[in-house]
Write a protein that holds these residues in place. Structure first.
Motif, mmCIF file in Angstrom:
data_model
loop_
_atom_site.group_PDB
_atom_site.id
_atom_site.type_symbol
_atom_site.label_atom_id
_atom_site.label_comp_id
_atom_site.label_asym_id
_atom_site.label_seq_id
_atom_site.Cartn_x
_atom_site.Cartn_y
_atom_site.Cartn_z
ATOM 1 N N ASP A 81 1.187 -0.161 4.233
ATOM 2 C CA ASP A 81 0.067 0.299 3.419
ATOM 3 C C ASP A 81 -1.058 -0.733 3.338
ATOM 4 N N SER A 82 -1.003 -1.757 4.168
ATOM 5 C CA SER A 82 -1.996 -2.820 4.105
ATOM 6 C C SER A 82 -3.268 -2.450 4.862
ATOM 7 N N VAL A 83 -4.356 -3.109 4.483
ATOM 8 C CA VAL A 83 -5.593 -3.084 5.258
ATOM 9 C C VAL A 83 -6.007 -4.537 5.458
ATOM 10 N N PHE A 84 -6.841 -4.783 6.452
ATOM 11 C CA PHE A 84 -7.275 -6.147 6.721
ATOM 12 C C PHE A 84 -8.573 -6.448 5.977
ATOM 13 N N PRO A 90 -4.134 -2.993 -0.976
ATOM 14 C CA PRO A 90 -5.341 -2.798 -1.801
ATOM 15 C C PRO A 90 -5.096 -1.931 -3.028
ATOM 16 N N LEU A 91 -4.052 -2.233 -3.819
ATOM 17 C CA LEU A 91 -3.661 -1.342 -4.904
ATOM 18 C C LEU A 91 -4.087 -1.805 -6.297
ATOM 19 N N ALA A 92 -4.593 -3.014 -6.426
ATOM 20 C CA ALA A 92 -4.861 -3.537 -7.768
ATOM 21 C C ALA A 92 -5.830 -2.653 -8.553
ATOM 22 N N GLY A 93 -6.899 -2.195 -7.915
ATOM 23 C CA GLY A 93 -7.868 -1.353 -8.607
ATOM 24 C C GLY A 93 -7.274 -0.023 -9.040
ATOM 25 N N LYS A 94 -6.446 0.572 -8.185
ATOM 26 C CA LYS A 94 -5.809 1.849 -8.525
ATOM 27 C C LYS A 94 -4.833 1.663 -9.676
ATOM 28 N N ILE A 95 -4.067 0.568 -9.648
ATOM 29 C CA ILE A 95 -3.121 0.287 -10.727
ATOM 30 C C ILE A 95 -3.857 0.157 -12.058
ATOM 31 N N ALA A 96 -4.951 -0.583 -12.044
ATOM 32 C CA ALA A 96 -5.720 -0.792 -13.270
ATOM 33 C C ALA A 96 -6.300 0.517 -13.790
#
Length: 327
Positions: free
Chosen positions: A228-231, A243-249
């Motif tokens: 699930d990673s992006v560069f 890139p999940l931090a924003g979605k989690i928040a």
């Protein structure tokens, strides 16, 4: 692993529903006393002793271990040197060598400090910790939030410090295949009331904690492969990033606070470097990954040797880049 359900006190407005208040805890097994584990218990005894000895003893021991480690594990030393070389090309070779040596000293001291975390009192541990922005820390404690962090020398210490001051959760990853080590680390991490969930449980329990105005200790710098990673660039190098931090928040209705634990070798005390909340896109995009890595880079640049440069930060390479760690 077994799970135990505990009922949260009903008068607490921040308490999670009973069915969600799960603490993962491996029970003590009498087999931990078998001869195969005696060496582990020996080192636990050393950690207990060091926990009550003066800082100078721990520091001298850490310096000796750091020198020994670099000689015994040259491959790990080369990883640190390579990471520093590609991330700080403008620094002199002498400066990078000094950072390398300081890195190993800090990491060795942090390992020896597991004894203080496991055996010393909460009051003592709090006295040994300072916060870069106390007002911001109070805001985080009262409102909750995602603590976006990376592998610094003070990772374990600051994780404990958060749970001494606020209710929160973190993901649990078994520590190798040694069942006794798993038990020791898990017991240490839940000692002050942390809610620790296996990574396989996903994000649901952490979102419930966030929505209850609590915290989620989120380590965002691991390279978990393509999946699930992006560069996105970290110090100008493309790094595989989740890139999940924003979605989690967004799902947890919380803010994101970049934070990193730092160790002062002169005193043996720790510092929580805490930055104001950052905005990170909610979609799992390159923009979100870039925002995460920018926050991590700000934390790392504050004191570069504090970061765990022995990790293969860029092991997952883009198609047009050679493996950075090939000798």
């Amino acid at each position: 692993m077994t799970k135990r359900r505990t009922r949260a006190p009903s008068p607490d407005p921040t308490a999670l529903p009973r069915q969600d208040a799960i603490v993962w805890e491996q029970p003590f097994c009498w087999s931990f006393l078998c001869p195969r584990y005696w060496l582990v218990w020996f080192f636990v005894g050393i950690l207990w002793l060091l926990a009550y000895l003066p800082h100078g003893v721990r520091r001298a021991t850490a310096f000796a271990l750091a020198r020994l480690y670099q000689r015994v594990y040259p491959k790990r030393r080369r990883i640190v040197e390579r990471n520093l070389e590609v991330c700080f090309p403008d620094q002199s070779a002498a400066q990078r060598r000094a950072w390398r040596d300081a890195h190993f000293q800090l990491q060795a001291y942090a390992v020896l400090d597991l004894g203080r975390l496991w055996f010393r009192s909460v009051a003592y541990l709090k006295r040994q910790t300072r916060v870069s922005d106390p007002d911001l820390f109070e805001r985080l404690i009262h409102a909750g939030g995602v603590v976006l962090t990376g592998h610094g020398a003070g990772l374990e210490w600051i994780g404990h410090f958060f749970t001494m001051n606020m209710t929160g959760s973190a993901m649990y990853k078994p520590f190798g295949k040694n069942r006794l080590l798993n038990w020791l680390f898990e017991r240490g991490r839940v000692r002050h009331g942390a809610r620790v969930y296996p990574r396989e449980q996903g994000l649901k329990p952490h979102l419930r904690h966030l929505r209850a105005g609590q915290g989620f200790f989120y380590i965002a710098d691991e390279d978990l492969g393509l999946g699930d990673s992006v560069f996105a660039p970290l110090f100008g190098i493309e790094k595989a990033t989740i890139p999940l931090a924003g979605k989690i928040a967004a799902l947890g209705k919380a803010e994101i606070y970049p934070a990193l634990g730092q160790l002062d070798m002169a005193s043996g005390r720790y510092r929580l470097l805490l930055l104001p909340p950052v905005k990170i896109p909610t979609e799992g995009s390159t923009d979100a990954a870039e925002a995460i890595n920018q926050a991590l880079e700000r934390l790392i640049r504050d004191d570069p040797p504090q970061y765990m440069w022995s990790l293969k930060l860029f092991k997952t390479a883009t198609s047009d880049r050679a493996d950075l760690y090939v000798s």
